[in-house]
Design a protein around this motif. Structure first.
Motif, PDB file in Angstrom:
ATOM      1  N   MET A   1       0.845  -1.165   0.000  1.00 30.11           N
ATOM      2  CA  MET A   1       0.000   0.000   0.000  1.00 30.11           C
ATOM      3  C   MET A   1       0.895   1.234   0.000  1.00 30.11           C
ATOM      4  O   MET A   1       1.937   1.281   0.633  1.00 30.11           O
ATOM      5  CB  MET A   1      -0.877  -0.020   1.246  1.00 30.11           C
ATOM      6  N   ALA A   2       0.443   2.235  -0.711  1.00 25.06           N
ATOM      7  CA  ALA A   2       1.209   3.472  -0.815  1.00 25.06           C
ATOM      8  C   ALA A   2       0.792   4.444   0.285  1.00 25.06           C
ATOM      9  O   ALA A   2      -0.376   4.543   0.638  1.00 25.06           O
ATOM     10  CB  ALA A   2       0.984   4.112  -2.171  1.00 25.06           C
ATOM     11  N   THR A   3       1.786   5.149   0.794  1.00 25.28           N
ATOM     12  CA  THR A   3       1.543   6.178   1.801  1.00 25.28           C
ATOM     13  C   THR A   3       2.052   7.494   1.222  1.00 25.28           C
ATOM     14  O   THR A   3       3.187   7.576   0.762  1.00 25.28           O
ATOM     15  CB  THR A   3       2.308   5.858   3.094  1.00 25.28           C
ATOM     16  N   ILE A   4       1.186   8.497   1.242  1.00 21.75           N
ATOM     17  CA  ILE A   4       1.562   9.820   0.749  1.00 21.75           C
ATOM     18  C   ILE A   4       1.488  10.787   1.926  1.00 21.75           C
ATOM     19  O   ILE A   4       0.475  10.854   2.624  1.00 21.75           O
ATOM     20  CB  ILE A   4       0.629  10.293  -0.381  1.00 21.75           C
ATOM     21  N   ARG A   5       2.566  11.529   2.126  1.00 15.01           N
ATOM     22  CA  ARG A   5       2.569  12.517   3.191  1.00 15.01           C
ATOM     23  C   ARG A   5       3.223  13.790   2.682  1.00 15.01           C
ATOM     24  O   ARG A   5       4.099  13.758   1.811  1.00 15.01           O
ATOM     25  CB  ARG A   5       3.288  12.003   4.429  1.00 15.01           C
ATOM     26  N   LYS A   6       2.783  14.903   3.225  1.00 15.91           N
ATOM     27  CA  LYS A   6       3.356  16.182   2.843  1.00 15.91           C
ATOM     28  C   LYS A   6       4.572  16.450   3.714  1.00 15.91           C
ATOM     29  O   LYS A   6       4.510  16.392   4.936  1.00 15.91           O
ATOM     30  CB  LYS A   6       2.340  17.298   2.995  1.00 15.91           C
ATOM     31  N   HIS A   7       5.682  16.736   3.052  1.00 15.67           N
ATOM     32  CA  HIS A   7       6.933  17.015   3.760  1.00 15.67           C
ATOM     33  C   HIS A   7       7.498  18.304   3.183  1.00 15.67           C
ATOM     34  O   HIS A   7       7.918  18.342   2.026  1.00 15.67           O
ATOM     35  CB  HIS A   7       7.908  15.858   3.571  1.00 15.67           C
ATOM     36  N   ARG A   8       7.454  19.346   3.987  1.00 13.34           N
ATOM     37  CA  ARG A   8       7.833  20.696   3.564  1.00 13.34           C
ATOM     38  C   ARG A   8       6.965  21.109   2.385  1.00 13.34           C
ATOM     39  O   ARG A   8       5.766  21.194   2.518  1.00 13.34           O
ATOM     40  CB  ARG A   8       9.321  20.788   3.284  1.00 13.34           C
ATOM     41  N   ASN A   9       7.541  21.362   1.228  1.00 16.09           N
ATOM     42  CA  ASN A   9       6.742  21.790   0.070  1.00 16.09           C
ATOM     43  C   ASN A   9       6.546  20.675  -0.943  1.00 16.09           C
ATOM     44  O   ASN A   9       6.157  20.936  -2.079  1.00 16.09           O
ATOM     45  CB  ASN A   9       7.408  22.988  -0.615  1.00 16.09           C
ATOM     46  N   LYS A  10       6.834  19.446  -0.541  1.00 15.18           N
ATOM     47  CA  LYS A  10       6.719  18.314  -1.465  1.00 15.18           C
ATOM     48  C   LYS A  10       5.828  17.234  -0.870  1.00 15.18           C
ATOM     49  O   LYS A  10       5.527  17.235   0.310  1.00 15.18           O
ATOM     50  CB  LYS A  10       8.097  17.717  -1.753  1.00 15.18           C
ATOM     51  N   TYR A  11       5.433  16.291  -1.752  1.00 11.97           N
ATOM     52  CA  TYR A  11       4.665  15.123  -1.336  1.00 11.97           C
ATOM     53  C   TYR A  11       5.582  13.912  -1.446  1.00 11.97           C
ATOM     54  O   TYR A  11       6.127  13.624  -2.505  1.00 11.97           O
ATOM     55  CB  TYR A  11       3.424  14.940  -2.202  1.00 11.97           C
ATOM     56  N   GLN A  12       5.735  13.230  -0.347  1.00 11.73           N
ATOM     57  CA  GLN A  12       6.601  12.058  -0.322  1.00 11.73           C
ATOM     58  C   GLN A  12       5.733  10.808  -0.384  1.00 11.73           C
ATOM     59  O   GLN A  12       4.789  10.648   0.402  1.00 11.73           O
ATOM     60  CB  GLN A  12       7.447  12.032   0.942  1.00 11.73           C
ATOM     61  N   VAL A  13       6.062   9.930  -1.339  1.00 17.40           N
ATOM     62  CA  VAL A  13       5.313   8.683  -1.529  1.00 17.40           C
ATOM     63  C   VAL A  13       6.207   7.524  -1.107  1.00 17.40           C
ATOM     64  O   VAL A  13       7.375   7.465  -1.472  1.00 17.40           O
ATOM     65  CB  VAL A  13       4.902   8.489  -3.002  1.00 17.40           C
ATOM     66  N   GLN A  14       5.644   6.619  -0.346  1.00  8.85           N
ATOM     67  CA  GLN A  14       6.357   5.410   0.035  1.00  8.85           C
ATOM     68  C   GLN A  14       5.453   4.219  -0.253  1.00  8.85           C
ATOM     69  O   GLN A  14       4.319   4.162   0.225  1.00  8.85           O
ATOM     70  CB  GLN A  14       6.746   5.433   1.501  1.00  8.85           C
ATOM     71  N   VAL A  15       5.961   3.287  -1.059  1.00  7.33           N
ATOM     72  CA  VAL A  15       5.230   2.071  -1.396  1.00  7.33           C
ATOM     73  C   VAL A  15       5.942   0.915  -0.722  1.00  7.33           C
ATOM     74  O   VAL A  15       7.133   0.697  -0.935  1.00  7.33           O
ATOM     75  CB  VAL A  15       5.170   1.848  -2.926  1.00  7.33           C
ATOM     76  N   ARG A  16       5.207   0.175   0.100  1.00  5.84           N
ATOM     77  CA  ARG A  16       5.790  -0.969   0.814  1.00  5.84           C
ATOM     78  C   ARG A  16       4.950  -2.199   0.541  1.00  5.84           C
ATOM     79  O   ARG A  16       3.724  -2.179   0.667  1.00  5.84           O
ATOM     80  CB  ARG A  16       5.843  -0.700   2.310  1.00  5.84           C
ATOM     81  N   ARG A  17       5.623  -3.266   0.154  1.00  5.99           N
ATOM     82  CA  ARG A  17       4.991  -4.572  -0.056  1.00  5.99           C
ATOM     83  C   ARG A  17       5.892  -5.636   0.527  1.00  5.99           C
ATOM     84  O   ARG A  17       7.117  -5.553   0.444  1.00  5.99           O
ATOM     85  CB  ARG A  17       4.814  -4.866  -1.547  1.00  5.99           C
ATOM     86  N   ARG A  18       5.295  -6.673   1.076  1.00  3.76           N
ATOM     87  CA  ARG A  18       6.074  -7.788   1.611  1.00  3.76           C
ATOM     88  C   ARG A  18       6.805  -8.487   0.466  1.00  3.76           C
ATOM     89  O   ARG A  18       6.233  -8.780  -0.568  1.00  3.76           O
ATOM     90  CB  ARG A  18       5.157  -8.777   2.315  1.00  3.76           C
ATOM     91  N   GLY A  19       8.091  -8.742   0.680  1.00  3.39           N
ATOM     92  CA  GLY A  19       8.902  -9.403  -0.333  1.00  3.39           C
ATOM     93  C   GLY A  19       9.567  -8.444  -1.297  1.00  3.39           C
ATOM     94  O   GLY A  19      10.325  -8.863  -2.158  1.00  3.39           O
ATOM     95  N   PHE A  20       9.262  -7.165  -1.198  1.00  6.67           N
ATOM     96  CA  PHE A  20       9.852  -6.150  -2.060  1.00  6.67           C
ATOM     97  C   PHE A  20      10.460  -5.062  -1.188  1.00  6.67           C
ATOM     98  O   PHE A  20       9.949  -4.770  -0.115  1.00  6.67           O
ATOM     99  CB  PHE A  20       8.795  -5.521  -2.978  1.00  6.67           C
TER     100      PHE A  20
END
Length: 129
Positions: free
Chosen positions: A1-20
């Motif tokens: 599942m992807a997580t999007i969060r605002k960090h300063r003036n940008k949007y940071q996306v983190q995608v985490r899956r088991r095995g990857f």
């Protein structure tokens, strides 16, 4: 599942899956972040992403030989002989990584020593083989 969060003036996306491995990237616009996250999730679903290499550090040669014996050899005609050979190999402690010099002569069945014992030198003459 992807997580999007605002960090300063940008949007940071983190995608985490088991095995990857975790994949992160930053974007200036939220729509670009959502689009990239969706693409990465689709690739993960299709198994198109590189697998996590850290998992390979936990797998031993013995694990691979056991899996081969149980999943592949079990369906072969020569399963009895191959199972004996692989079990003998497993008794030679292949779980220790990086060890060279396992007792190969104990793995080779009786009567096959001459076939495997000496290296074959091809002289090009059919009678020599």
């Amino acid at each position: 599942m992807a997580t999007i969060r605002k960090h300063r003036n940008k949007y940071q996306v983190q995608v985490r899956r088991r095995g990857f491995p975790s994949i992160s990237r930053s974007f200036h616009q939220l729509k670009d972040a959502k689009e990239w996250a969706r693409q990465m999730e689709v690739q993960a679903d299709r198994q198109e992403l590189e697998p996590d290499r850290k998992v390979l550090d936990t797998i031993t040669l013995a694990d691979l030989v056991k899996r081969y014996r149980d999943e592949v050899v079990a369906r072969k005609k020569s399963k009895d002989v191959e199972t004996i050979i692989l079990n003998a190999f497993l008794r030679g402690r292949p779980e220790t990584r990086g060890e060279a010099g396992w007792p190969v002569p104990n793995v080779i069945p009786n009567g096959c020593q001459s076939q495997f014992g000496e290296p074959h030198v091809d002289t090009g003459h059919p009678a020599a083989a």
